[in-house]
Structure formats: C-alpha cells, structure tokens
Design a protein around this motif. Structure first.
Motif, PDB file in Angstrom:
ATOM      1  N   HIS A  30       0.798  -1.619   0.256  1.00 25.92           N
ATOM      2  CA  HIS A  30       0.027   0.064   0.443  1.00 25.92           C
ATOM      3  C   HIS A  30       0.719   1.408  -0.021  1.00 25.92           C
ATOM      4  O   HIS A  30       1.957   1.123  -0.138  1.00 25.92           O
ATOM      5  CB  HIS A  30      -0.718   0.070   1.209  1.00 25.92           C
ATOM      6  CG  HIS A  30      -0.436   0.027   1.714  1.00 25.92           C
ATOM      7  ND1 HIS A  30       1.014   0.735   3.179  1.00 25.92           N
ATOM      8  CD2 HIS A  30       0.175  -0.879   3.647  1.00 25.92           C
ATOM      9  CE1 HIS A  30       1.387   0.362   4.302  1.00 25.92           C
ATOM     10  NE2 HIS A  30       0.606  -0.534   4.519  1.00 25.92           N
ATOM     11  N   ASN A  31       0.711   2.548  -0.505  1.00 30.70           N
ATOM     12  CA  ASN A  31       1.425   3.682  -0.502  1.00 30.70           C
ATOM     13  C   ASN A  31       0.725   4.695   0.748  1.00 30.70           C
ATOM     14  O   ASN A  31       1.063   5.622   1.103  1.00 30.70           O
ATOM     15  CB  ASN A  31       1.040   4.462  -1.948  1.00 30.70           C
ATOM     16  CG  ASN A  31      -0.890   4.763  -0.974  1.00 30.70           C
ATOM     17  OD1 ASN A  31      -1.522   4.362  -1.054  1.00 30.70           O
ATOM     18  ND2 ASN A  31      -1.005   5.563  -3.257  1.00 30.70           N
ATOM     19  N   VAL A  32       0.141   4.145   1.600  1.00 35.25           N
ATOM     20  CA  VAL A  32      -0.001   5.430   2.827  1.00 35.25           C
ATOM     21  C   VAL A  32       1.000   4.868   3.827  1.00 35.25           C
ATOM     22  O   VAL A  32       2.057   3.717   4.218  1.00 35.25           O
ATOM     23  CB  VAL A  32      -0.673   4.090   3.870  1.00 35.25           C
ATOM     24  CG1 VAL A  32      -1.671   5.219   5.246  1.00 35.25           C
ATOM     25  CG2 VAL A  32      -2.787   3.706   3.435  1.00 35.25           C
ATOM     26  N   THR A  33       1.274   6.104   4.437  1.00 32.41           N
ATOM     27  CA  THR A  33       2.681   6.631   5.237  1.00 32.41           C
ATOM     28  C   THR A  33       2.519   7.744   6.408  1.00 32.41           C
ATOM     29  O   THR A  33       1.631   8.020   6.035  1.00 32.41           O
ATOM     30  CB  THR A  33       4.101   7.232   4.175  1.00 32.41           C
ATOM     31  OG1 THR A  33       3.586   8.366   3.599  1.00 32.41           O
ATOM     32  CG2 THR A  33       4.488   5.837   2.804  1.00 32.41           C
ATOM     33  N   HIS A  34       3.285   7.234   7.300  1.00 32.04           N
ATOM     34  CA  HIS A  34       2.835   8.263   8.363  1.00 32.04           C
ATOM     35  C   HIS A  34       3.755   9.310   8.259  1.00 32.04           C
ATOM     36  O   HIS A  34       5.188   9.299   8.341  1.00 32.04           O
ATOM     37  CB  HIS A  34       3.042   7.484   9.876  1.00 32.04           C
ATOM     38  CG  HIS A  34       3.310   8.416  10.757  1.00 32.04           C
ATOM     39  ND1 HIS A  34       1.652   9.085  10.855  1.00 32.04           N
ATOM     40  CD2 HIS A  34       4.098   8.488  11.528  1.00 32.04           C
ATOM     41  CE1 HIS A  34       1.801   9.808  12.201  1.00 32.04           C
ATOM     42  NE2 HIS A  34       3.125   9.847  12.396  1.00 32.04           N
ATOM     43  N   VAL A  35       3.273  10.967   8.207  1.00 28.45           N
ATOM     44  CA  VAL A  35       4.048  12.137   7.795  1.00 28.45           C
ATOM     45  C   VAL A  35       4.262  12.463   9.487  1.00 28.45           C
ATOM     46  O   VAL A  35       2.805  12.669   9.959  1.00 28.45           O
ATOM     47  CB  VAL A  35       3.139  12.790   6.815  1.00 28.45           C
ATOM     48  CG1 VAL A  35       3.885  14.186   6.370  1.00 28.45           C
ATOM     49  CG2 VAL A  35       3.145  11.656   5.820  1.00 28.45           C
ATOM     50  N   ILE A  36       5.075  12.975   9.470  1.00 29.16           N
ATOM     51  CA  ILE A  36       5.468  13.986  11.058  1.00 29.16           C
ATOM     52  C   ILE A  36       5.757  15.778   9.900  1.00 29.16           C
ATOM     53  O   ILE A  36       6.985  15.687  10.246  1.00 29.16           O
ATOM     54  CB  ILE A  36       5.907  13.476  11.874  1.00 29.16           C
ATOM     55  CG1 ILE A  36       6.326  11.961  11.887  1.00 29.16           C
ATOM     56  CG2 ILE A  36       6.897  14.096  12.921  1.00 29.16           C
ATOM     57  CD1 ILE A  36       7.512  11.497  13.138  1.00 29.16           C
ATOM     58  N   GLN A  37       4.890  16.320  10.055  1.00 28.83           N
ATOM     59  CA  GLN A  37       4.994  17.921  10.189  1.00 28.83           C
ATOM     60  C   GLN A  37       5.671  18.617  11.432  1.00 28.83           C
ATOM     61  O   GLN A  37       4.645  19.011  11.898  1.00 28.83           O
ATOM     62  CB  GLN A  37       4.005  18.344   9.620  1.00 28.83           C
ATOM     63  CG  GLN A  37       3.476  17.430   7.908  1.00 28.83           C
ATOM     64  CD  GLN A  37       2.360  18.456   7.547  1.00 28.83           C
ATOM     65  OE1 GLN A  37       1.212  19.405   7.695  1.00 28.83           O
ATOM     66  NE2 GLN A  37       1.625  17.935   6.624  1.00 28.83           N
ATOM     67  N   ALA A  38       6.852  18.476  10.971  1.00 24.68           N
ATOM     68  CA  ALA A  38       6.956  19.399  12.689  1.00 24.68           C
ATOM     69  C   ALA A  38       8.002  20.896  12.125  1.00 24.68           C
ATOM     70  O   ALA A  38       8.939  21.837  11.178  1.00 24.68           O
ATOM     71  CB  ALA A  38       8.853  18.550  13.007  1.00 24.68           C
ATOM     72  N   LYS A  39       7.978  22.080  13.441  1.00 20.79           N
ATOM     73  CA  LYS A  39       8.283  23.688  13.337  1.00 20.79           C
ATOM     74  C   LYS A  39       9.522  23.289  13.884  1.00 20.79           C
ATOM     75  O   LYS A  39       9.739  22.751  14.983  1.00 20.79           O
ATOM     76  CB  LYS A  39       6.911  24.056  13.036  1.00 20.79           C
ATOM     77  CG  LYS A  39       6.374  24.028  15.131  1.00 20.79           C
ATOM     78  CD  LYS A  39       5.755  24.618  14.907  1.00 20.79           C
ATOM     79  CE  LYS A  39       4.317  24.958  16.444  1.00 20.79           C
ATOM     80  NZ  LYS A  39       3.579  25.334  15.894  1.00 20.79           N
ATOM     81  N   GLY A  40      10.576  24.329  13.514  1.00 25.27           N
ATOM     82  CA  GLY A  40      11.175  24.574  14.233  1.00 25.27           C
ATOM     83  C   GLY A  40      12.398  23.701  14.049  1.00 25.27           C
ATOM     84  O   GLY A  40      13.104  22.513  12.976  1.00 25.27           O
ATOM     85  N   PRO A  41      13.763  23.878  14.263  1.00 27.58           N
ATOM     86  CA  PRO A  41      15.212  23.147  14.473  1.00 27.58           C
ATOM     87  C   PRO A  41      14.177  21.456  15.055  1.00 27.58           C
ATOM     88  O   PRO A  41      14.011  21.614  15.805  1.00 27.58           O
ATOM     89  CB  PRO A  41      15.797  24.009  15.443  1.00 27.58           C
ATOM     90  CG  PRO A  41      15.166  24.754  15.819  1.00 27.58           C
ATOM     91  CD  PRO A  41      14.129  24.667  15.515  1.00 27.58           C
ATOM     92  N   PRO A  42      15.883  20.343  14.944  1.00 28.50           N
ATOM     93  CA  PRO A  42      15.756  18.818  15.469  1.00 28.50           C
ATOM     94  C   PRO A  42      15.824  19.427  16.240  1.00 28.50           C
ATOM     95  O   PRO A  42      16.030  19.891  16.928  1.00 28.50           O
ATOM     96  CB  PRO A  42      16.701  18.623  14.371  1.00 28.50           C
ATOM     97  CG  PRO A  42      16.948  19.102  13.195  1.00 28.50           C
ATOM     98  CD  PRO A  42      16.370  20.705  13.478  1.00 28.50           C
ATOM     99  N   VAL A  43      14.582  18.613  17.244  1.00 26.47           N
ATOM    100  CA  VAL A  43      15.613  18.081  18.676  1.00 26.47           C
ATOM    101  C   VAL A  43      16.215  16.555  18.850  1.00 26.47           C
ATOM    102  O   VAL A  43      16.000  16.034  18.620  1.00 26.47           O
ATOM    103  CB  VAL A  43      13.859  18.465  19.454  1.00 26.47           C
ATOM    104  CG1 VAL A  43      13.145  19.706  19.098  1.00 26.47           C
ATOM    105  CG2 VAL A  43      13.209  16.887  19.174  1.00 26.47           C
TER     106      VAL A  43
END
Length: 294
Positions: free
Chosen positions: A164-177
C-alpha cells in the motif's frame, strides 16, 4: 473452528508420557491435540484461534507447545499441541494417523505399525471432556488465510512489506530536537538491545545518524517482558497536529443495524505495518541506539 465439548462418564483411554509426566486422553473422535496451559502460558496474550463449546462458551487458546512424547513404544513422537483451557491433555486422531498408531481396545494397548511394538494404556471413567473440531466454511476464514502474514507469528521471519502507499507523516516546525541518552538498568539494557536487533532483522528499524534524538524508555508489558518506547514529548511539541473529521457515533452505530457477526482482529505489530514517510524517518530516532523506524 469450533469445538463440541461434552461431559460423559464413559470409559476413556489414557496413556502416560514419561518425559512430561502428563496423562493424555486418547480420543479418536477429536481433531485437535491440546494441552492445558501452565501458569506462565496463561499469562500470555490469547491467540487468534478460539475453540467453542457446544453451548457457545469460548475456550481460550494460547498458541502452541512442542512436546516429544515417549509413550512406551521405544521411539519419540514430536508433536505441536494447541494450548487451550481444557482440564487434561488430549491426543487426537490426527496424531494417531500421522504416526500410524492403532488402538486395540480388546488388549487395552496402543500398537505402533512401524515397529509392531505395543504400549498398555489405562482406562479412565471420570467425567472427561471430548473435543471435536468442526470445519466451518466462513468467508472471513478465507480472508484471514489470504492475509495470514499479518496475523501469523512474524517473530520468526522478517516482516512482509505491505503493498500500500499509506505512510505516516510527521510535520514539525522549528529546528531538530535532541536529548541525552538515559541510563538503563542492566536487565532493561539487555532487553532493549535484543529488541532493536530483532527490529533490524525484521526490516522495521535501521541504524541512524539523525540529528534528531528522543530518549528511550522501557515499559514492562503484562507478560513481564519489556517494550521499548520513545519519549517524544519534545518532538510532539514541534509537531503540527493532524485535523480531520470523525463520523458521528450515532451515524456509525446505525450501520450496525441488522448485522449479526462481529469480531476484533489483533494484528501483529500493527503500528509497524504503516511505514514512515521517507523524509520523516530521521525524526523517530531513539537514544541510546539511534535507530529509526522505516
């Protein structure tokens, strides 16, 4: 699959297994060989296979147990038994047919067709249940067989990549933690290393050089083993939450009107069956191992 359990006061054949010390009921009318669960096995998660009594009562099962029986015929009989909530172990017709063992009621013995040796059995007159497996032709059985890779014991092999082509997306703002690695007790550290090596073998995780890093936390499961979890609170604080409409509960339940069959499916490693979006894999890195979900 269902089981017809009947309490009868008829004479029953009982054979003794020397290594385990178990007395097996020899039931030619049964289709499934079963053994009662030990205390540790009863604490394990229940398996998908449920046996049903004639009155509809569910008999829980807890996977399988491999035994090598020595029943006095001068050879060993390996067999995989279903672990079920029954009062005593049962040898079924499938076992007898596979090894060519004949029941001689007149002489009160079992005869091995391969060696022509015999083993005397005992007669039991107690109220012992008999289990008969019924083969049910149901559509959902065919569905489970078709997709058995997501229900079977995937512990023994790498996980199958889902089509399947379903993926989990994490949209983050700011620099890496990032966060410092937290010290783990020796037993937790050993369990964590073993689990991550297992996840690498299955193709679920891989080593990472990500600039993101969340602390690793070990949580004890109900069976006493350890589950590695990530403390993603810092990442969550920078994550843009998903917003999508949810159907009203009354509209949902209205679709259940007239339905007669309901079930729940317990998937193996369900969260791992949805892969991470390629660009967001680095955000899932854990300390102290720096592994990412794939």
């Amino acid at each position: 699959m269902a089981a017809d359990v009947k309490g009868q006061n008829n004479c029953r054949l009982v054979i003794h297994d020397r290594p385990s010390g178990l007395n097996f009921l020899v039931d030619t009318g049964a289709d499934i060989s079963v053994v009662p669960p030990s205390s540790a096995e009863r604490c394990k998660p229940k398996s998908l296979l449920n046996l049903l009594a004639a009155n509809g009562t569910k008999i829980n099962t807890y996977g399988t147990r491999n035994l090598s029986l020595n029943i006095g015929l001068r050879r060993i009989f390996p067999w995989s038994f279903i672990i079920a909530d029954v009062s005593r172990p049962i040898l079924d017709a499938d076992f007898l047919t596979h090894y060519g063992i004949i029941i001689d009621l007149k002489s009160k013995c079992l005869k091995d067709q391969q060696t022509t040796l015999t083993s005397t059995f005992k007669i039991s007159t107690d109220n012992t249940p008999s289990i008969t497996a019924l083969k049910l032709s149901l559509n959902f059985n065919d569905l489970i067989r078709e997709y058995n890779d997501i229900f079977d014991d995937v512990e023994r092999s790498p996980i199958k990549v889902q089509s399947h082509n379903v993926t989990h997306v994490i949209q983050a703002k700011g620099p890496p933690v990032g966060a410092r690695a937290r010290r783990l007790a020796p037993d937790k550290l050993i369990a964590a290393k073993q689990e991550f090596q297992n996840l690498i073998h299955k193709g679920i995780c891989s080593p990472s050089t990500s600039c993101w890093a969340s602390p690793l936390v070990m949580v004890k499961k109900s069976d006493g083993s350890w589950r590695p979890c990530g403390d993603y609170r810092a990442l969550n604080a920078q994550t843009i939450p998903d917003k999508y409409p949810i159907r009203h509960i009354y509209d949902f339940t209205s679709y259940l009107h007239g339905k007669t069959v309901f079930t729940t499916l317990d998937l193996k490693r369900a969260y791992h069956q949805v892969p991470m979006h390629e660009e967001d894999k680095q955000k899932t890195a854990n300390n102290p191992f720096w592994f990412i979900s794939i």
